[in-house]
Scaffold this active site. Sequence first.
Site, PDB file in Angstrom:
ATOM      1  N   GLY A 182       0.848  -1.090   0.079  1.00 45.32           N
ATOM      2  CA  GLY A 182      -0.004   0.008  -0.065  1.00 45.32           C
ATOM      3  C   GLY A 182       0.934   1.398  -0.060  1.00 45.32           C
ATOM      4  O   GLY A 182       0.350   2.462   0.572  1.00 45.32           O
ATOM      5  N   ASN A 185       1.675   3.038  -2.661  1.00 45.42           N
ATOM      6  CA  ASN A 185       1.065   3.819  -3.592  1.00 45.42           C
ATOM      7  C   ASN A 185      -0.205   4.474  -2.799  1.00 45.42           C
ATOM      8  O   ASN A 185      -0.633   5.703  -3.107  1.00 45.42           O
ATOM      9  CB  ASN A 185       0.802   3.162  -4.841  1.00 45.42           C
ATOM     10  CG  ASN A 185       1.706   3.052  -5.926  1.00 45.42           C
ATOM     11  OD1 ASN A 185       2.334   4.357  -6.304  1.00 45.42           O
ATOM     12  ND2 ASN A 185       2.338   1.825  -5.958  1.00 45.42           N
ATOM     13  N   MET A 189      -3.602  -7.057  -7.170  1.00 47.75           N
ATOM     14  CA  MET A 189      -2.957  -8.038  -7.883  1.00 47.75           C
ATOM     15  C   MET A 189      -3.641  -9.064  -8.631  1.00 47.75           C
ATOM     16  O   MET A 189      -3.664 -10.319  -8.605  1.00 47.75           O
ATOM     17  CB  MET A 189      -1.772  -8.842  -7.304  1.00 47.75           C
ATOM     18  CG  MET A 189      -0.791  -7.928  -6.634  1.00 47.75           C
ATOM     19  SD  MET A 189      -0.070  -6.536  -7.735  1.00 47.75           S
ATOM     20  CE  MET A 189       1.515  -7.518  -8.524  1.00 47.75           C
ATOM     21  N   ILE A 244      -6.856  -9.522 -12.092  1.00 50.57           N
ATOM     22  CA  ILE A 244      -7.000  -8.916 -13.403  1.00 50.57           C
ATOM     23  C   ILE A 244      -8.529  -9.056 -13.493  1.00 50.57           C
ATOM     24  O   ILE A 244      -9.269  -9.832 -13.248  1.00 50.57           O
ATOM     25  CB  ILE A 244      -6.783  -9.915 -14.524  1.00 50.57           C
ATOM     26  CG1 ILE A 244      -5.214 -10.207 -14.703  1.00 50.57           C
ATOM     27  CG2 ILE A 244      -7.176  -9.650 -16.000  1.00 50.57           C
ATOM     28  CD1 ILE A 244      -4.546 -11.516 -15.183  1.00 50.57           C
ATOM     29  N   LEU A 245      -9.062  -7.606 -13.763  1.00 54.67           N
ATOM     30  CA  LEU A 245     -10.258  -7.365 -13.741  1.00 54.67           C
ATOM     31  C   LEU A 245     -11.157  -7.719 -15.000  1.00 54.67           C
ATOM     32  O   LEU A 245     -10.467  -7.329 -16.183  1.00 54.67           O
ATOM     33  CB  LEU A 245     -10.688  -6.088 -13.305  1.00 54.67           C
ATOM     34  CG  LEU A 245     -10.329  -5.881 -11.917  1.00 54.67           C
ATOM     35  CD1 LEU A 245     -10.217  -4.620 -11.613  1.00 54.67           C
ATOM     36  CD2 LEU A 245     -11.562  -6.419 -10.738  1.00 54.67           C
ATOM     37  N   ASN A 268      -4.636   2.008 -13.358  1.00 53.34           N
ATOM     38  CA  ASN A 268      -3.673   0.985 -12.644  1.00 53.34           C
ATOM     39  C   ASN A 268      -2.330   1.859 -12.826  1.00 53.34           C
ATOM     40  O   ASN A 268      -2.217   2.370 -13.543  1.00 53.34           O
ATOM     41  CB  ASN A 268      -3.726   0.008 -13.554  1.00 53.34           C
ATOM     42  CG  ASN A 268      -2.760  -1.214 -13.016  1.00 53.34           C
ATOM     43  OD1 ASN A 268      -2.995  -1.497 -11.710  1.00 53.34           O
ATOM     44  ND2 ASN A 268      -2.024  -1.869 -13.795  1.00 53.34           N
ATOM     45  N   HIS A 302       1.626   0.317 -13.030  1.00 52.10           N
ATOM     46  CA  HIS A 302       2.407  -0.902 -13.199  1.00 52.10           C
ATOM     47  C   HIS A 302       4.064  -0.360 -13.215  1.00 52.10           C
ATOM     48  O   HIS A 302       4.063   0.587 -14.071  1.00 52.10           O
ATOM     49  CB  HIS A 302       1.929  -1.222 -14.656  1.00 52.10           C
ATOM     50  CG  HIS A 302       2.586  -2.595 -14.745  1.00 52.10           C
ATOM     51  ND1 HIS A 302       2.542  -3.830 -14.153  1.00 52.10           N
ATOM     52  CD2 HIS A 302       3.584  -2.718 -15.800  1.00 52.10           C
ATOM     53  CE1 HIS A 302       3.254  -4.777 -14.713  1.00 52.10           C
ATOM     54  NE2 HIS A 302       4.006  -4.265 -15.418  1.00 52.10           N
TER      55      HIS A 302
HETATM   56  C1  GAR Z   1       3.821  -1.443  -7.133  1.00 53.29           C
HETATM   57  O1  GAR Z   1       5.134  -1.436  -7.603  1.00 53.29           O
HETATM   58  C2  GAR Z   1       2.911  -1.432  -8.385  1.00 53.29           C
HETATM   59  O2  GAR Z   1       3.417  -0.817  -9.541  1.00 53.29           O
HETATM   60  C3  GAR Z   1       2.827  -2.942  -8.502  1.00 53.29           C
HETATM   61  O3  GAR Z   1       2.821  -3.516  -7.446  1.00 53.29           O
HETATM   62  C4  GAR Z   1       3.459  -2.636  -6.469  1.00 53.29           C
HETATM   63  C5  GAR Z   1       2.531  -2.412  -5.269  1.00 53.29           C
HETATM   64  O4  GAR Z   1       3.035  -1.789  -4.473  1.00 53.29           O
HETATM   65  N1  GAR Z   1       1.604  -3.415  -9.373  1.00 53.29           N
HETATM   66  C6  GAR Z   1       1.751  -4.134 -10.566  1.00 53.29           C
HETATM   67  O5  GAR Z   1       2.787  -5.080 -10.544  1.00 53.29           O
HETATM   68  C7  GAR Z   1       0.437  -4.445 -11.120  1.00 53.29           C
HETATM   69  N2  GAR Z   1       0.823  -5.339 -12.185  1.00 53.29           N
HETATM   70  P1  GAR Z   1       2.378  -0.881  -3.163  1.00 53.29           P
HETATM   71  O6  GAR Z   1       1.445  -2.019  -2.482  1.00 53.29           O
HETATM   72  O7  GAR Z   1       3.453  -0.471  -2.118  1.00 53.29           O
HETATM   73  O8  GAR Z   1       1.516   0.298  -3.752  1.00 53.29           O
END
Ligand code: GAR
Length: 210
Positions: A12, A14, A90, A92-93, A107, A109
């Site tokens: 979390g 982000n 994580m 896919i919707l 999203n 990525h």
């Molecule tokens: C982030 O690096 C995000 O970009 C990635 O998961 C991490 C989540 O970190 N997302 C993906 O790979 C989606 N395919 P966080 O929980 O600390 O935000």
Amino acid sequence: MLRIGVLVSGRGSNLQAIIDSIEEGKLNASIELVISDNPKALALERCKKHNLKSEIVERKNFSSKEDFEKAIASKLKDKGVELVVLAGFMRILSNTFLSHFPNRVINIHPSLIPAFQGLNAQRQAIEFGAKFSGCTVHVVDESVDGGPVIVQAVVPVLPEDNEETLSRRILSYEHRVLPQAIQWFSEGRVSMKGRLLVIEGAKYGSLPVN
Ligand code: GAR
């Protein structure tokens, strides 16, 4: 004020960047609901700390993916959510979910899509020998980590990098571009021209500019 819902699965950070941007007055949005598909997500602790409404919706409690997605969509709709943000969610919707929020699910990525979609994007970049990578905020369509690009940030991949050091470098930019993208929605500057996404007033295409 833009009403947002945030979907998470893990750490979390982000989500935290969104919270911080709102609290600093840089992002004109309100987090109406956080949904985690993982009861152990650290993101849920962040919700408690900041008094945010959160719910756990686990896939295993539904007999079909469709019912799982319908449940999430209806919780978000009940809160009047206008934009759904996948922040480390994580899963896919499918269109079952996306049809409730047309062009309104975004999203983050950790690669410059369409390169290195799917899991372990940073490891993929290193193993491929890419000299640059970065992160992308995009509108979600039914592809995996695909859909119209809103904003990208580029970082170098250094010869001495490992997955952890590259992830850290990319993450620091994720925390900048995700709140920025949400703010553009809040200002009503995002529109679609066919398949392409246009940000009104942005001078440099997809660079993170105000
Ligand atoms: C982030 O690096 C995000 O970009 C990635 O998961 C991490 C989540 O970190 N997302 C993906 O790979 C989606 N395919 P966080 O929980 O600390 O935000």
